[in-house]
Design a protein around this motif. Sequence first.
Motif, PDB file in Angstrom:
ATOM      1  N   VAL A  27      45.071 -66.374 -52.322  1.00  0.00           N
ATOM      2  CA  VAL A  27      46.367 -66.132 -52.955  1.00  0.00           C
ATOM      3  C   VAL A  27      46.675 -64.636 -52.986  1.00  0.00           C
ATOM      4  O   VAL A  27      47.779 -64.196 -52.669  1.00  0.00           O
ATOM      5  CB  VAL A  27      46.353 -66.695 -54.395  1.00  0.00           C
ATOM      6  N   LYS A  28      45.651 -63.853 -53.332  1.00  0.00           N
ATOM      7  CA  LYS A  28      45.873 -62.417 -53.459  1.00  0.00           C
ATOM      8  C   LYS A  28      46.179 -61.786 -52.102  1.00  0.00           C
ATOM      9  O   LYS A  28      47.062 -60.937 -51.981  1.00  0.00           O
ATOM     10  CB  LYS A  28      44.647 -61.767 -54.062  1.00  0.00           C
ATOM     11  N   GLU A  29      45.460 -62.224 -51.072  1.00  0.00           N
ATOM     12  CA  GLU A  29      45.711 -61.641 -49.751  1.00  0.00           C
ATOM     13  C   GLU A  29      47.122 -61.964 -49.265  1.00  0.00           C
ATOM     14  O   GLU A  29      47.805 -61.124 -48.700  1.00  0.00           O
ATOM     15  CB  GLU A  29      44.655 -62.158 -48.762  1.00  0.00           C
ATOM     16  N   ARG A  30      47.547 -63.205 -49.519  1.00  0.00           N
ATOM     17  CA  ARG A  30      48.917 -63.545 -49.120  1.00  0.00           C
ATOM     18  C   ARG A  30      49.934 -62.737 -49.913  1.00  0.00           C
ATOM     19  O   ARG A  30      50.965 -62.331 -49.392  1.00  0.00           O
ATOM     20  CB  ARG A  30      49.178 -65.028 -49.371  1.00  0.00           C
ATOM     21  N   ALA A  31      49.597 -62.494 -51.200  1.00  0.00           N
ATOM     22  CA  ALA A  31      50.551 -61.804 -52.064  1.00  0.00           C
ATOM     23  C   ALA A  31      50.768 -60.361 -51.638  1.00  0.00           C
ATOM     24  O   ALA A  31      51.768 -59.746 -52.006  1.00  0.00           O
ATOM     25  CB  ALA A  31      50.076 -61.852 -53.509  1.00  0.00           C
ATOM     26  N   ASP A  32      49.837 -59.807 -50.870  1.00  0.00           N
ATOM     27  CA  ASP A  32      50.062 -58.444 -50.382  1.00  0.00           C
ATOM     28  C   ASP A  32      51.247 -58.385 -49.429  1.00  0.00           C
ATOM     29  O   ASP A  32      51.865 -57.340 -49.251  1.00  0.00           O
ATOM     30  CB  ASP A  32      48.805 -57.922 -49.681  1.00  0.00           C
ATOM     31  N   HIS A  33      51.570 -59.517 -48.808  1.00  0.00           N
ATOM     32  CA  HIS A  33      52.707 -59.536 -47.880  1.00  0.00           C
ATOM     33  C   HIS A  33      53.912 -60.283 -48.438  1.00  0.00           C
ATOM     34  O   HIS A  33      55.040 -59.967 -48.131  1.00  0.00           O
ATOM     35  CB  HIS A  33      52.305 -60.204 -46.559  1.00  0.00           C
TER      36      HIS A  33
END
Lengths: 279, 186, 572
Positions: free
Chosen positions: C371-377
């Motif tokens: 979730v966090k990695e996707r939220a960076d974009h």
Amino acid sequence: MQHQLLIGYDDRHTFLNRLSGSTKLLCFVGLSIIGMMTYDTRYLLGIMVLSLILFHFSRIKFRDVSFILSVILGFSVLNLVMVYVFAPHYGVTIYGTEHLLLGHHAAYFNLTTEQLFYEFNLLLKYTFMVPLALIFLMTTNPSEFAASLNKIGVSYRISYSVAIALRYIPDVQSDYRTISLAQQARGFEISKKAKFMTRVRGGVQILLPLIFSSLDRIEVISQAMELRRFGKGKRRTWYMAQRFKRNDYLALLIVGLLIVLGIALFRVNGGRFWNPFKA
Amino acid sequence: MQNKQSNSIRTVVATGIGAAIIFVLMKFVAIPTGIPNTQFNVAIGFLALLGAIFGPVAAGLAVFIGHALNDFVTYGSPWWTWIIVDGLVGVAFGLAKNRLKIADGALKTSKLVWFNVYQVIVNFVAWVLLAPTGDIIIYHEPASKVYLQGITTWIVDSISVAIIGTLLLALYARTRTQRGSLKKEK
Amino acid sequence: MTAPIISFKDFSFQYNSQTEPTLRHINLDIYPGEKVLIAGPSGSGKSTLGRCLNGLIPQSYPGTVSGQATVAGQDIRHSSIFDLSLNVGTVLQDPDSQFVGLTVVEDMAFSLENDQQSQDAMQTATQQWAQTLDLQHLLTHRPQELSGGQKQRVAMAGVLIDNSKVLLFDEPLASLDPASGKASMALIDRLTHSQELTVVIIEHRIEDVLQQPIDRLVVMQDGEIVANDRPETILRESLMAQLGLREPLYLSALKLAGIPLRDCRHLDDLTHLSAPNLTPTLQHWTQGVTLNAPVAHTDPLLDIQGLSFGYTPDHPILHDLSLTLHRGEMISLVGQNGVGKSTLSNLITGFLTPQAGQLTFAGRSLNQQSVKERADHIGYILQDPNQMISKTLIYDEVAAGLVLRGIDEDTIHDRVLATLKVCGLYEFRHWPISALSFGQKKRVTIAAILVLQPEMLILDEPTAGQDLAHYTEMMTFLEKINRDQQMTIMLITHDMHLMLEYTDRTIVLGGGNVLMDAAPADVLTNQAIIERASLAKTSLYTLAEQHQLDPTEFVAKFVQAEREVRACNTNS
Ligand SMILES: Nc1ncnc2c1ncn2[C@@H]1O[C@H](COP(=O)(O)OP(=O)(O)OP(=O)(O)O)[C@@H](O)[C@H]1O
Ligand SMILES: Nc1ncnc2c1ncn2[C@@H]1O[C@H](COP(=O)(O)OP(=O)(O)OP(=O)(O)O)[C@@H](O)[C@H]1O
Ligand SMILES: [Mg+2]
Ligand SMILES: [Mg+2]
């Protein structure tokens, strides 16, 4: 789904479903208190068998409850092991005799029939209510539960608190999930990848919105309830309340007799323990 | 001042929602300590806040209901002695309400220190004195076992309240707005 | 003349925590049988006025009252909420909290239980109202199983069952899809007549409320009543725009075409609207506008292939859905309540895991990303602001994401303040979040994500509960970052106006899949799609049809002209 775990209620069209919630509650509480007091193995076994028979009639599928059963069993065994580790001679103290099975008389860790028997009683006490509890959970309509509490004498405000708890547990659960994800999206790493302290801090970060939004919710719900006149009278009626029928009285009578039997056994045994070693 | 009627309804709702939160926290956010039936309990930290805001009745009942429901669905049968003791802890935390006066805004450090001393004592009385004694009398369990469980619970619960409870109290107090304090700034 | 049922005389109210009164010198009379709409900017005191009607003020909200206010002959200062509630039924802004019963039927019976009515009486009453409100099949359902529109109807049933004479609705339309909104308004209108009710509606979506006749429009600003008249008069004088309210679209169209409003008759009722030379003038205007070629976006950013998902195996929500979003697009995602719009965004952002399907973002697969990695974009702003807010002060909340990313303090300071200005929150920056209105909270959460400058933004109902000024400000800002930074923006919305005016592509969800994927003007002129997706024809469409114009073309030209006007305004 998660909330199914809490209340697996379903109308399975058995006589247990048709009993009023108040009856089931009274029976359950009555039996659990007497079962808590007594250490009479015969009595506990009897109730266990009775509740297993009822369980069979309730048409609850075993696989619906297998998970919870394994958890309960796991915890019971852990407790039994702990009792043994801390007090391996407790059975001897209680029953006053010593029949050695393993080990030496003077050793700290030895095994006696008395200890085994005591722990078997404990196991019964940890588990004898479980079938009844499952029956109660899975055949009582949660909507009727609050009404039943009120009927057996709990004040209607407290009864309604229980109804609110049941109403909002699924909401709190899904809020918890969503909030946790929203916080992860902001950059809090709380998955197993992160360090312990980071995870704890992340955990608190979820707790805060959950708690603060729930506090706001308390305000709004109180207002909504006040606007619909909750708390106006000394009593209130319940849409879901059920009247007592013949079977209800019958069930109460049977449980009443069982409780009397339990108390009678205290006198017969001269205490809470049934001691087979004395004879 | 809010009238009495509103307050009694708020107590009912706070009890219900409080119980729902305690249930969820106990069920999903408890970290086992290794000793059976004792865990690092986040719910007890929340209980401190609930008591400070809504008082002894709401806090006592909320934890009683939440704990009983949780025992019901995880262990199949409620372990009444601990549930009742938990309820008493809730009542004790609720009694701190008048001293903390959290609704009036920021809490001084001295109050937080006082509360922590108080909660450690409350937890001691509850888990080291009352709960094991109840277990011995009612359930006839061996003393050494229940005292170990009790002492562990005393320690982890006190820590939990000291960290999570104190944090929640301080943060909540900060969200309370003092009378006539809100003003737009250009 | 009959006596007013609600009467305010020089009434003022100040919350204890505020330094200034929230309501100031209110004079207002509402007569039995009237239907009144209260509008005004966010924070102008509409809900506060509503709380005075049902007695929450001064009983539940401590504060200082001056002047006089009576409801059904009772002075609000001396009557209890219980007494008032028999006269005034309130449907609160948030149906989720209003729903206190474990099932629909219990919630309906809640107030009857408190009145200690017998089970038979309750059964009769709930049966009757379930029939009127079409809830028979839902009676044993739990609140978690209902869509937004259904919850709204349950809330109404629970209040109507009291037979109160006055009904108060605080933003009944905020989370309803256009068709349900329309149905609710029609229902309220029907009940007004059959039950002889007095109705007070607080709402931002004025055009939707005006689809049914309204007797009076009260406009509030900064705690005062600034207009109080028949809607037609207010519309004719173009007061709405001056007061910061959104005009119905057909009025804007008339103005664009240069038709003087004072010559029009039946301005508040489109079906009877007439003006000299109306048809020729409109046709002339249409011919005079040439449509620009649409800007083509061809660089794929987010690619979805064969996505399937269901919360339970037997009830799939999305089935084999494929979709490509391009860099720099401004997209609206629309569809009926409960069709799966929020579910789709949860799948994109990793909040949920699909049962099947491939997600690719800028050429990289998303499937393995947390979730966090996707939220960076991909920035995601949830429907409910309370689920996102984790700090107690506004400044800290907006700064939180940057702090976690280890950015230095000065940069954080500058970026946070700049974002707060854009979102209209600058003057509140030191307030606790708990003192904000719903609309203001929503803007805080938008600010908290915007400040992170992601490549793509998903906003779930960004304008719900927002007034025109903040709505325009925010949308202008979104448009700007969309244009300047080529940020891809997807808006989930029930607001047809927003979709028409600000987005260039509309994706209609329905039946677990994409029903239509086209320009907004094409979607809103397609009768079949409108019905299947619970959308609503806008008044522009009706206007075009009435005057023999091609609706699609007319709508497209209107939108283009409006945008040009807006571009001029922002540049100057
Ligand atoms: N409980 C409260 N305590 C203190 N101030 C409050 C409270 N509720 C509202 N206010 C303040 O009163 C003002 C008016 O709020 P109100 O909720 O009436 O606005 P509104 O017109 O309904 O706005 P919206 O359209 O956003 O719902 C706001 O500035 C708000 O900050
Ligand atoms: N956690 C959940 N568990 C089970 N079903 C759910 C859950 N969340 C949503 N649903 C169901 O999935 C469907 C889609 O819900 P979703 O929230 O995506 O709708 P939506 O299109 O966003 O609607 P709205 O316009 O009302 O916000 C609904 O029928 C809803 O009842
Ligand atoms: Mg409002
Ligand atoms: Mg949604």
